[in-house]
Write a protein that holds these residues in place. Sequence first.
Motif, PDB file in Angstrom:
ATOM      1  N   ASP A 245       0.702  -1.157  -0.028  1.00 15.58           N
ATOM      2  CA  ASP A 245       0.217   0.105   0.023  1.00 15.58           C
ATOM      3  C   ASP A 245       0.881   1.175  -0.057  1.00 15.58           C
ATOM      4  OD1 ASP A 245       0.975  -0.309   2.476  1.00 15.58           O
ATOM      5  OD2 ASP A 245      -0.907   0.317   3.552  1.00 15.58           O
ATOM      6  N   LYS A 246       2.202   1.245   0.116  1.00 15.53           N
ATOM      7  CA  LYS A 246       3.074   2.128   0.171  1.00 15.53           C
ATOM      8  C   LYS A 246       3.150   2.904  -1.434  1.00 15.53           C
ATOM      9  CE  LYS A 246       7.123   4.229   2.199  1.00 15.53           C
ATOM     10  NZ  LYS A 246       6.253   5.327   3.066  1.00 15.53           N
ATOM     11  N   VAL A 247       2.033   3.569  -2.130  1.00 16.30           N
ATOM     12  CA  VAL A 247       2.206   4.018  -3.264  1.00 16.30           C
ATOM     13  C   VAL A 247       2.445   5.740  -3.209  1.00 16.30           C
ATOM     14  CG1 VAL A 247       0.814   4.415  -5.291  1.00 16.30           C
ATOM     15  CG2 VAL A 247       0.646   2.224  -3.986  1.00 16.30           C
ATOM     16  N   PRO A 248       3.329   5.983  -4.209  1.00 14.26           N
ATOM     17  CA  PRO A 248       4.064   5.281  -5.175  1.00 14.26           C
ATOM     18  C   PRO A 248       5.464   4.895  -4.715  1.00 14.26           C
ATOM     19  CG  PRO A 248       4.369   7.738  -5.640  1.00 14.26           C
ATOM     20  CD  PRO A 248       3.400   7.495  -4.401  1.00 14.26           C
ATOM     21  N   GLY A 249       6.047   5.244  -3.538  1.00 17.52           N
ATOM     22  CA  GLY A 249       7.259   4.947  -2.921  1.00 17.52           C
ATOM     23  C   GLY A 249       7.939   3.672  -3.384  1.00 17.52           C
ATOM     24  N   LYS A 250       7.021   2.511  -3.257  1.00 15.08           N
ATOM     25  CA  LYS A 250       7.513   1.265  -3.242  1.00 15.08           C
ATOM     26  C   LYS A 250       8.023   0.876  -4.846  1.00 15.08           C
ATOM     27  CE  LYS A 250       3.125  -0.989  -4.713  1.00 15.08           C
ATOM     28  NZ  LYS A 250       1.935  -2.043  -4.407  1.00 15.08           N
ATOM     29  N   LEU A 251       7.815   1.794  -5.921  1.00 14.01           N
ATOM     30  CA  LEU A 251       8.211   1.528  -7.007  1.00 14.01           C
ATOM     31  C   LEU A 251       9.386   2.520  -7.530  1.00 14.01           C
ATOM     32  CD1 LEU A 251       4.412   1.308  -8.687  1.00 14.01           C
ATOM     33  CD2 LEU A 251       6.277  -0.552  -8.097  1.00 14.01           C
ATOM     34  N   GLU A 252       9.707   3.118  -6.478  1.00 14.03           N
ATOM     35  CA  GLU A 252      10.987   4.389  -6.674  1.00 14.03           C
ATOM     36  C   GLU A 252      11.955   3.933  -5.838  1.00 14.03           C
ATOM     37  OE1 GLU A 252       8.064   8.124  -7.848  1.00 14.03           O
ATOM     38  OE2 GLU A 252       8.744   7.826  -5.842  1.00 14.03           O
ATOM     39  N   PRO A 253      12.608   2.726  -5.964  1.00 16.65           N
ATOM     40  CA  PRO A 253      13.814   2.329  -5.127  1.00 16.65           C
ATOM     41  C   PRO A 253      14.891   3.383  -5.214  1.00 16.65           C
ATOM     42  CG  PRO A 253      13.826   1.155  -7.030  1.00 16.65           C
ATOM     43  CD  PRO A 253      12.347   1.790  -7.224  1.00 16.65           C
ATOM     44  N   GLY A 254      15.397   3.611  -3.838  1.00 12.32           N
ATOM     45  CA  GLY A 254      16.344   4.731  -3.693  1.00 12.32           C
ATOM     46  C   GLY A 254      15.881   6.089  -3.802  1.00 12.32           C
ATOM     47  N   PRO A 256      13.059   8.916  -5.962  1.00  7.13           N
ATOM     48  CA  PRO A 256      13.163   9.509  -7.095  1.00  7.13           C
ATOM     49  C   PRO A 256      14.255  10.579  -7.153  1.00  7.13           C
ATOM     50  CG  PRO A 256      11.344  10.170  -6.064  1.00  7.13           C
ATOM     51  CD  PRO A 256      11.802   9.331  -5.360  1.00  7.13           C
ATOM     52  N   ASN A 257      14.643  11.268  -8.053  1.00  9.01           N
ATOM     53  CA  ASN A 257      15.461  12.421  -8.199  1.00  9.01           C
ATOM     54  C   ASN A 257      14.772  13.677  -7.988  1.00  9.01           C
ATOM     55  OD1 ASN A 257      16.944  14.827  -9.416  1.00  9.01           O
ATOM     56  ND2 ASN A 257      18.338  13.614 -10.258  1.00  9.01           N
TER      57      ASN A 257
END
Length: 415
Positions: A245-254, A256-257
């Motif tokens: 449920d941690k959207v969108p962070g779970k798809l931005e490893p490290g 985003p810029n």
Amino acid sequence: MEFVRGQFPALAKDWAFFDNAGGSQTLQGAMDRIVEFLTHRDVQIGGSYEISQLAAEALMDGRRAAQTFVNAARPEEIVFGPSTTVLVQTLAAAMRSQFEPGDEIIVTHADHESNIGPWERLREFGVEIKVWPIDTSSMQLRLEDLAPLMGPHTKLVCVHHVSNILGSINPVGEIADFVHRHGAKICVDGVAYAPHRAIDVTAWDVDYYIFSLYKCYGPHTAVMYGKYELLAELDGLYHYFYGKDKVPGKLEPGNPNYELAYSMTAVVEYVQALGRRAGSDAEGRALFEAGFAAIARQEEVLTNRLLDWLGARNDCRVIGDPGNGGNLRVPTISFRVEGVNSGAVARGMDDHKVAIRFGDFHSRRLVERLGEDHDDGVVRVSMVHYNTLAELERMLSALPDVLSGAELTLAADAD
């Protein structure tokens, strides 16, 4: 146009930039946001202290700007990444557990490889990849050719909004409706569309839509839109404690810029400024749409002029629709010159400080299918709204001599 060109420092050079499908010039406003972030907010988000809060605010401002750009329902539907290529790979990796052996994904060979290769790699997990063929007589994707490919095991259809070679706009809303009625999802590569028209993921009801900001007047970063409920279903690609449920962070490893995401705010404000200068008194998304309407009008003039010039020559052949009825084409125009190496044409224009390009533009499957993979591929002239008719006439004035020189070189090589 004085206002427009004044926003892009690189346009003060002597060069005419007609390779914008490879990457547009960058707005001064976007550069200013990057500098402002690095000067005043350059810390990690998530801290309790003021500067960290300002950094988080900048990232959220970038998401909200991207939300306006695509007309998403909420900023959490925006995922940032370094490029469209990486974001499609991210999506494919995050969707992998949703596929079982025997499930089907449909791609087209008219797409950029970014929206084919990541899905092809799922074959190793038993996923079947089918190809929606382009009709080579009309150079169009037709629903009647997609229909027989759809079945109970079809899970995803991957398609481009605009081919970066053919330039014609596909009706993604109609395609999405068709795909959904057959129980599948749709992923749209919007890279070649996004600089030219307003994106509306809500009206089109697409599931995923991906494009690169560096082709839309910003720096080298990219955006993926996904419906929130679908993003929530994806596997996380970050640390194990980043739950589904941690959207969108779970798809931005490290993460985003941050500074590049923040620059998105300047791009949206610029397009809105164009809408205001075109006479709109709207605000927000409506003003943004007015700006893109003004962009489309300027680009229609450029597109029609170049197509008319090419159509008047017996030795030039447009790859794709040679017309622009209803302005259903973006100013990305590819062509071949009979008996002339495409690379020689592009290199010949270098002497006139006109930047065009040749090759397959990472749409190699399409170029091969069309039989255009010889003699250095195709010549491509890709314009955007900041290009002027004067620049185009400069190119058209130089082209006949360039073509003659290229023909002589080809004849000498043959001898």
